[in-house]
Design a protein around this motif. Structure first.
Motif, PDB file in Angstrom:
ATOM      1  N   VAL A   4      44.410  63.278  11.811  1.00 53.54           N
ATOM      2  CA  VAL A   4      44.067  62.254  12.842  1.00 53.54           C
ATOM      3  C   VAL A   4      44.603  62.338  14.155  1.00 53.54           C
ATOM      4  N   LYS A   5      43.973  61.752  15.102  1.00 52.12           N
ATOM      5  CA  LYS A   5      44.584  61.845  16.567  1.00 52.12           C
ATOM      6  C   LYS A   5      45.712  60.992  16.543  1.00 52.12           C
ATOM      7  N   ALA A   6      46.810  61.370  17.480  1.00 47.87           N
ATOM      8  CA  ALA A   6      48.002  60.641  17.848  1.00 47.87           C
ATOM      9  C   ALA A   6      48.462  61.185  19.035  1.00 47.87           C
ATOM     10  N   TYR A   7      49.584  60.299  19.441  1.00 41.97           N
ATOM     11  CA  TYR A   7      50.405  60.745  20.421  1.00 41.97           C
ATOM     12  C   TYR A   7      52.061  60.790  19.708  1.00 41.97           C
ATOM     13  N   GLY A  62      55.580  54.043  16.484  1.00 42.58           N
ATOM     14  CA  GLY A  62      54.627  52.725  16.682  1.00 42.58           C
ATOM     15  C   GLY A  62      54.703  51.840  15.330  1.00 42.58           C
ATOM     16  N   HIS A  63      55.386  50.552  15.265  1.00 37.87           N
ATOM     17  CA  HIS A  63      55.266  49.923  14.304  1.00 37.87           C
ATOM     18  C   HIS A  63      54.693  48.294  14.413  1.00 37.87           C
ATOM     19  N   GLU A  64      53.964  48.292  15.490  1.00 38.74           N
ATOM     20  CA  GLU A  64      53.180  47.002  15.890  1.00 38.74           C
ATOM     21  C   GLU A  64      51.768  47.392  15.603  1.00 38.74           C
ATOM     22  N   ILE A  65      51.304  47.482  14.405  1.00 36.49           N
ATOM     23  CA  ILE A  65      49.786  47.883  14.116  1.00 36.49           C
ATOM     24  C   ILE A  65      48.691  46.897  13.916  1.00 36.49           C
ATOM     25  N   ALA A  66      47.817  46.997  14.423  1.00 35.37           N
ATOM     26  CA  ALA A  66      46.778  46.018  14.011  1.00 35.37           C
ATOM     27  C   ALA A  66      45.506  46.753  13.899  1.00 35.37           C
ATOM     28  N   GLY A  67      44.348  46.570  13.042  1.00 40.81           N
ATOM     29  CA  GLY A  67      43.337  47.438  12.925  1.00 40.81           C
ATOM     30  C   GLY A  67      42.128  46.703  12.035  1.00 40.81           C
ATOM     31  N   ILE A  68      41.403  47.426  11.264  1.00 42.03           N
ATOM     32  CA  ILE A  68      40.583  47.189  10.538  1.00 42.03           C
ATOM     33  C   ILE A  68      40.512  48.088   9.228  1.00 42.03           C
ATOM     34  N   VAL A  69      40.383  47.532   8.028  1.00 40.47           N
ATOM     35  CA  VAL A  69      40.453  48.331   6.966  1.00 40.47           C
ATOM     36  C   VAL A  69      39.166  49.008   6.552  1.00 40.47           C
ATOM     37  N   SER A  70      39.249  50.521   6.726  1.00 44.86           N
ATOM     38  CA  SER A  70      37.882  51.190   6.509  1.00 44.86           C
ATOM     39  C   SER A  70      37.838  51.808   4.977  1.00 44.86           C
ATOM     40  N   GLY A 128      53.642  56.925  12.986  1.00 44.50           N
ATOM     41  CA  GLY A 128      53.570  55.567  13.074  1.00 44.50           C
ATOM     42  C   GLY A 128      52.087  55.303  13.642  1.00 44.50           C
ATOM     43  N   GLY A 129      52.093  54.040  14.473  1.00 39.44           N
ATOM     44  CA  GLY A 129      51.026  53.399  14.864  1.00 39.44           C
ATOM     45  C   GLY A 129      50.105  54.229  16.207  1.00 39.44           C
ATOM     46  N   TYR A 130      51.019  55.049  16.993  1.00 39.34           N
ATOM     47  CA  TYR A 130      50.332  55.662  17.852  1.00 39.34           C
ATOM     48  C   TYR A 130      49.290  56.747  17.588  1.00 39.34           C
ATOM     49  N   SER A 131      48.348  56.363  16.759  1.00 37.10           N
ATOM     50  CA  SER A 131      47.478  56.939  15.956  1.00 37.10           C
ATOM     51  C   SER A 131      46.138  56.582  15.838  1.00 37.10           C
ATOM     52  N   SER A 132      45.125  57.110  15.376  1.00 34.58           N
ATOM     53  CA  SER A 132      43.818  56.652  15.241  1.00 34.58           C
ATOM     54  C   SER A 132      43.899  56.053  13.737  1.00 34.58           C
ATOM     55  N   HIS A 133      44.653  56.389  12.631  1.00 28.87           N
ATOM     56  CA  HIS A 133      44.323  55.778  11.373  1.00 28.87           C
ATOM     57  C   HIS A 133      45.701  55.756  10.719  1.00 28.87           C
ATOM     58  N   VAL A 134      45.975  54.950   9.717  1.00 28.88           N
ATOM     59  CA  VAL A 134      47.333  55.162   9.094  1.00 28.88           C
ATOM     60  C   VAL A 134      46.817  54.610   7.472  1.00 28.88           C
ATOM     61  N   ARG A 338      54.772  42.950  26.763  1.00 25.29           N
ATOM     62  CA  ARG A 338      54.461  43.824  25.760  1.00 25.29           C
ATOM     63  C   ARG A 338      53.621  44.837  26.119  1.00 25.29           C
ATOM     64  N   PHE A 339      53.588  46.148  26.120  1.00 22.40           N
ATOM     65  CA  PHE A 339      52.697  47.182  26.362  1.00 22.40           C
ATOM     66  C   PHE A 339      51.851  47.307  24.829  1.00 22.40           C
ATOM     67  N   VAL A 340      50.563  47.378  25.023  1.00 25.00           N
ATOM     68  CA  VAL A 340      49.783  47.634  23.802  1.00 25.00           C
ATOM     69  C   VAL A 340      48.954  48.667  24.034  1.00 25.00           C
ATOM     70  N   ILE A 341      48.789  49.757  23.319  1.00 27.28           N
ATOM     71  CA  ILE A 341      48.119  50.894  23.461  1.00 27.28           C
ATOM     72  C   ILE A 341      46.610  50.616  22.896  1.00 27.28           C
ATOM     73  N   ASP A 342      45.552  50.843  23.702  1.00 31.33           N
ATOM     74  CA  ASP A 342      44.312  50.740  23.055  1.00 31.33           C
ATOM     75  C   ASP A 342      43.994  51.982  22.496  1.00 31.33           C
ATOM     76  N   THR A 343      44.087  52.043  21.163  1.00 32.23           N
ATOM     77  CA  THR A 343      43.944  53.523  20.435  1.00 32.23           C
ATOM     78  C   THR A 343      42.446  54.202  20.289  1.00 32.23           C
ATOM     79  N   ALA A 344      41.614  53.368  20.888  1.00 29.48           N
ATOM     80  CA  ALA A 344      40.354  54.092  21.484  1.00 29.48           C
ATOM     81  C   ALA A 344      40.203  55.393  22.306  1.00 29.48           C
ATOM     82  N   THR A 345      41.759  55.089  23.059  1.00 34.84           N
ATOM     83  CA  THR A 345      41.694  56.159  24.220  1.00 34.84           C
ATOM     84  C   THR A 345      42.574  57.226  23.564  1.00 34.84           C
ATOM     85  N   LEU A 346      42.948  57.176  22.475  1.00 42.39           N
ATOM     86  CA  LEU A 346      43.599  58.460  22.064  1.00 42.39           C
ATOM     87  C   LEU A 346      42.495  59.793  22.036  1.00 42.39           C
TER      88      LEU A 346
END
Length: 346
Positions: A4-7, A62-70, A128-134, A338-346
């Motif tokens: 998966v994509k990540a930083y 990245g351990h502050e992760i918010a998303g959608i179950v896929s 961690g969460g600087y990524s597209s999926h976990v 707090r900075f929050v990364i928009d992971t759509a920009t990965l």
């Protein structure tokens, strides 16, 4: 396994760069999360730069992760595809020790599995969460209430629970005077939550430059610790002090601000020791304590509490390309809050 994509940080001294990382296949009890937002915590910087010990690289924090179950595993019962979910600072624990059985997985006697930089159960290093999926076992995934937007909810998974847990444990509420040291990523959440709990809240910051913000966020009082009169004027004033700064401060001076039986709780984690004189504690039966995050049950309770009281983090959403710039701004205290990364920009 799939990529998966990540930083990720290539070393303790290198800037984070775009890369790919491995995620395990979804097992029977696993949940695959399409990450939408990931908060940047000061802990991320400490960890990738080796301040808290050597790491294996490349490392995606990245351990502050918010998303959608896929996707969910065949035996998953707690979550379903389409659910709004979060993942905080840990993704597993032994589940068998006394602390895990008590719902305090963060204090697992066999060591919980951190969301990044930890040895996972399959022998790999967690990313961690600087990524597209976990992929996370269902028991360590929490539900984000509909009343919370995903971007402002992401930092609650660390900054929110790190302050909620000690505030609740030490009884913040009506009739209690609570001081918050530092108005940053953790401190601004402590102010909001303590205010919602009904406590009288005072911010103790180096200067008054954030005073307007502090009062807007719920503080009743705001003092500059650079003013020597602050420590004499406020001596013996507080039932509870939450120290949120990740730098060395004069703990003994702050202990003098506590009432009889008051507690100073550190949640910020500087790399250097914090010396404490015995008589700073003995003189008024004071307590100097530390607190980590909360367990999974308490983290869910925190999210529900924040939804009920309309509490989210104050955020600046950034594209992934600005992560390294954000790190420098965090170190310079140039973020509100707090900075929050928009992971759509990965």
């Amino acid at each position: 396994m799939s990529t998966v994509k990540a930083y990720a940080a290539p070393s303790a001294t290198g800037e984070l760069i775009p890369t790919t990382i491995w995620r395990r296949d979804v097992g029977p009890h696993d949940v695959l999360i399409d990450i939408k937002f990931a908060g940047i915590c000061h802990s991320d910087i400490h960890t990738v730069r080796g301040d808290w010990g050597p790491q294996q690289y490349p490392l995606a924090p990245g351990h502050e992760i918010a998303g959608i179950v896929s996707e969910v595993g065949s035996d998953v019962t707690l979550h379903k595809v389409g659910d709004r979910v979060g993942v905080g600072c840990m993704v597993n624990s032994c589940g068998e020790c006394a602390n895990c059985q008590a719902g305090e997985e963060q204090y697992c006697l066999n060591g919980n599995t951190g969301t990044y930089g930890a040895m996972d159960r399959d022998g790999t290093i967690t990313q961690g969460g600087y990524s597209s999926h976990v992929v996370v076992t269902e028991n360590f995934v929490v539900s984000i209430p509909d009343a919370l937007e995903l971007d402002v909810a992401a930092p609650l998974l660390c900054a929110g629970i790190t302050t909620f847990s000690p505030l609740r444990h030490w009884g913040a509420g009506p009739g209690k005077n609570v001081a918050v040291v530092g108005l940053g990523g953790l401190g601004h959440m402590a102010v909001k939550i303590a205010h919602a709990m009904g406590a009288t809240v005072t911010v103790l910051s180096q200067s008054l430059k954030k005073q307007e913000d502090g009062l807007r966020l719920g503080a009743d009082h705001y003092y500059a610790t650079s003013d020597e009169n602050t420590f004499s004027d406020l001596a013996g004033s507080f039932d509870l002090i939450i120290n949120t700064v990740s730098a060395v401060i004069d703990i003994n001076a702050f202990l003098q601000l506590l009432k009889l039986d008051g507690a100073l709780v550190s949640v910020g984690a500087p790399a250097e020791p914090l010396p404490v004189q015995a008589f700073s504690l003995i003189g008024a039966r004071r307590t100097f304590a530390g607190s980590a995050i909360g367990g999974i049950k308490e983290t869910q309770e925190m999210l529900n509490f924040c939804a009920e009281h309309g509490i989210g983090s104050e955020i600046e959403v950034i594209p992934a390309s600005k992560i390294n710039e954000a790190y420098e701004r965090v170190l310079a205290s140039d973020v509100r809050y707090r900075f929050v990364i928009d992971t759509a920009t990965l």
